[in-house]
Every structure is written in structure tokens, then in C-alpha cells.
Scaffold this active site. Structure first.
Site: not given
Length: 328
Positions: A72, A116, A144, A167, A228, A234
Site C-alpha cells: 500500500k 481499515r 476519520q 473550528d 492521529g 505528531k
């Protein structure tokens, strides 16, 4: 020898693949295979393109007993919305586990990855969330966020969903969509701390580089799925939260050290150094899970190649006449 390759478009895949318990079970089997220790899964190949505000990842895994394995490629070009284009894309190929030939090319533009990933969140909730969840919460307002709540409702049919996002307009739209799609009471929270306090199941779905969820917000009877933080730098959870939880579980211990929430905890020296529990062995009963309803648990999901192989083989078995055959 010549052979046929099935090429399937995103539109065709959307007709074939639904977010349901069958898909959750398929993805759970990928975790079970990982838990048995017989999956061959190399590290994620990741290419950061800061000058383009983009990233490219490649994942694969071989699961013994499966007829094929997926390769992938996922792309994230984060300036695309300014051009009227989606930020995420990519494709999956399914190769034969017998002779290595390409069996199918799924031109899914990230759709299968989205599905998935949502199913993996449901697997985590099924095995880690309290048995009774009346209120679920989602931090984030994108696709998501919507999929994770739909998936969580399959295994923990909550009555109310809370939504927080930076937001307010997007959060309001997300809450309206979830209320309609799931058929539950939906509410916008303007303070993530309040959302955490009221919920028993929370999923974080943002691309944040600074912690949103603070350690002091954890409470008994809470499960958090953080999905996330799927790339270096991150971070959605304050690193102290991982050590404060009664149980911290990873989809892949090796991956969370470099691209999950654990990475920041290790960098800041707040992780006690105990071995990381993985979701696969927990499902199999080889590692302990939630001890009581009052436990606080965290699942750190970075996405694995095993999940891609699971959904690709699942889709191939359901193709029927879908797609276009190309002879080589």
C-alpha cells in the site's frame, strides 16, 4: 505465463466495502495474526516532503495462510484542499503469496485505508473500552472522526456523542452528521477537557503536533483511542498521560516508539520503561487487558501493513465481476 490483473476503482470499492461488523472482524484477525508472532512486517517506509507540505508512506505485511499480501502506498499532500482536491490519496496492490504476481490493483485514493483504520478503532474499543458506554467523544472533525464514531458504535452502542474541534463551524457540521448517521444525540463541546470528563470512550483523530489531551483529564471508566499520531513529530496526548493510565496498548510496539504517542513520552523521559502491551496478544489473552470497569486505558494506533493485507484480501474475495480485467 500470462495472467489477469483486476483493476478496481474507488467508486466500485465503495459499493463493495461497508463499515460493518464483518469488516471489524476482518481487521481483528490481522491483530490476532500479529499477536501470534508469525507475520512478516517490515518497518514503514516514509518519505517526508516538507518543501511540498506532503508525505508518502508505504506499508506491507505477509500473513501466513493468506493467499495474497498487500503493498500500500499512501500520500498526503496537505495543500491540496486549496486546489479543491482531497489531501489524502494512494492505492493498494494485492500480490499472490504463491508466485508474487500482481492479482489486483485497488485505485482507492485512500478509501480502504480509511475503512481499515476505522475498523481498527472498533477493535480497540471492543477489547479495551468499558462494557457500558453511554457517552462517546471525538476530538477532531474530519472524515476519520466520523468513521471512528460510526465504528465505535458498532461495538459499544452509545447514546450520546460529543464533538470537539478547533473550528466551531466544522465541529457543528460533524456533530450534525454523526447524529443523523448513527441516530444518537450529538453535541458540540467547546472545551476538550469537558468532553473528556463526560465521556467513557474518546477517540482522537487530529494531525496535531502538540498535545491536546492532558494527563489530568484522565478519569476512571475512560478509554482513549489515539489514532492521529501516525508520523514522527505528531502528538495528541500529553506524554504523562501514557504513564498515568492503568493500561497503555499499542498496535505495534516497534511503530509507536518512532511515530506513535510513545515516541514523545520516551523523548521526554516520562515512560517508566515497562514493556509495551500490544493489541494482538491482548486479544489472544497472552497479555492482560482491562482489569475492571474503573480502569483508564489508552490504545495507540499507528496503522499496520497487516491491516492492509487483511482488507485487501477481504476485498478481493468479494469482487465478483467488479473491476476491469487486464491480461499481461
Amino acid at each position: 505465463m500470462p495472467h489477469d490483473i483486476r483493476v478496481v476503482t474507488e467508486t466500485e470499492l465503495r459499493e463493495l466495502v461497508k463499515l460493518d461488523l464483518d469488516l471489524v472482524n476482518v481487521v481483528e484477525q490481522a491483530f490476532v495474526a500479529l499477536g501470534r508472532g508469525d507475520v512478516i512486517m517490515p518497518p514503514i517506509m516514509s518519505m517526508e516532503l516538507p518543501q511540498l507540505n506532503a508525505e508518502v508512506d508505504a506499508k506491507t505485511a505477509f500473513i501466513p495462510g493468506f493467499d495474497g499480501f498487500a503493498l500500500k502506498v499512501s500520500t498526503g499532500f496537505f495543500d491540496n484542499p486549496k486546489r479543491g482536491l482531497p489531501s489524502l490519496g494512494g492505492l493498494m496492490t494485492l500480490l499472490s503469496a504463491t508466485d508474487g504476481a500482481v492479482r489486483a490493483v485497488f485505485l482507492d485514493n485512500g478509501f480502504l485505508t480509511d475503512m481499515r483504520t476505522a475498523a481498527a478503532g472498533a477493535v480497540a474499543a471492543r477489547h479495551l473500552a468499558p462494557e457500558t458506554v453511554t457517552t462517546a467523544g471525538v476530538i477532531g472533525t474530519g472524515l476519520q472522526a466520523r468513521l471512528q464514531m460510526r465504528a465505535a458504535h458498532l461495538v459499544r452502542p452509545f447514546e450520546r456523542v460529543l464533538v470537539w474541534g478547533r473550528d466551531l463551524e466544522k465541529a457543528t457540521l460533524c456533530a450534525a452528521d454523526l447524529g443523523r448517521d448513527i441516530g444518537v444525540e450529538a453535541e458540540v463541546c467547546t472545551d476538550p477537557a469537558v468532553l473528556m470528563k463526560r465521556a467513557q470512550l474518546v477517540v482522537t483523530t487530529t494531525p496535531s503536533f502538540t498535545p491536546i489531551v492532558q494527563a489530568g483529564w484522565l478519569h476512571p471508566e475512560l478509554h482513549i483511542t489515539a489514532m492521529g499520531s501516525d508520523a514522527p513529530d505528531k502528538c495528541e496526548l500529553a506524554p504523562e498521560a501514557l504513564a498515568r493510565a492503568d493500561l497503555y496498548v499499542a498496535d505495534s510496539a516497534a511503530q509507536v516508539e518512532t511515530r506513535g504517542e510513545l515516541r514523545t513520552a520516551l523523548e521526554r523521559g516520562v515512560w517508566p520503561g515497562t514493556p509495551v502491551t500490544e493489541l494482538g496478544p491482548l486479544i489472544l489473552g497472552a497479555q492482560p487487558g482491562r482489569n475492571s470497569a474503573r480502569d483508564t486505558t489508552i490504545a495507540d494506533l499507528t496503522g499496520t501493513g497487516a491491516q492492509d493485507t487483511a482488507i485487501a484480501t477481504h476485498v478481493f474475495a468479494r469482487l465478483g465481476d467488479a473491476g476491469t480485467l487486464i491480461s499481461t
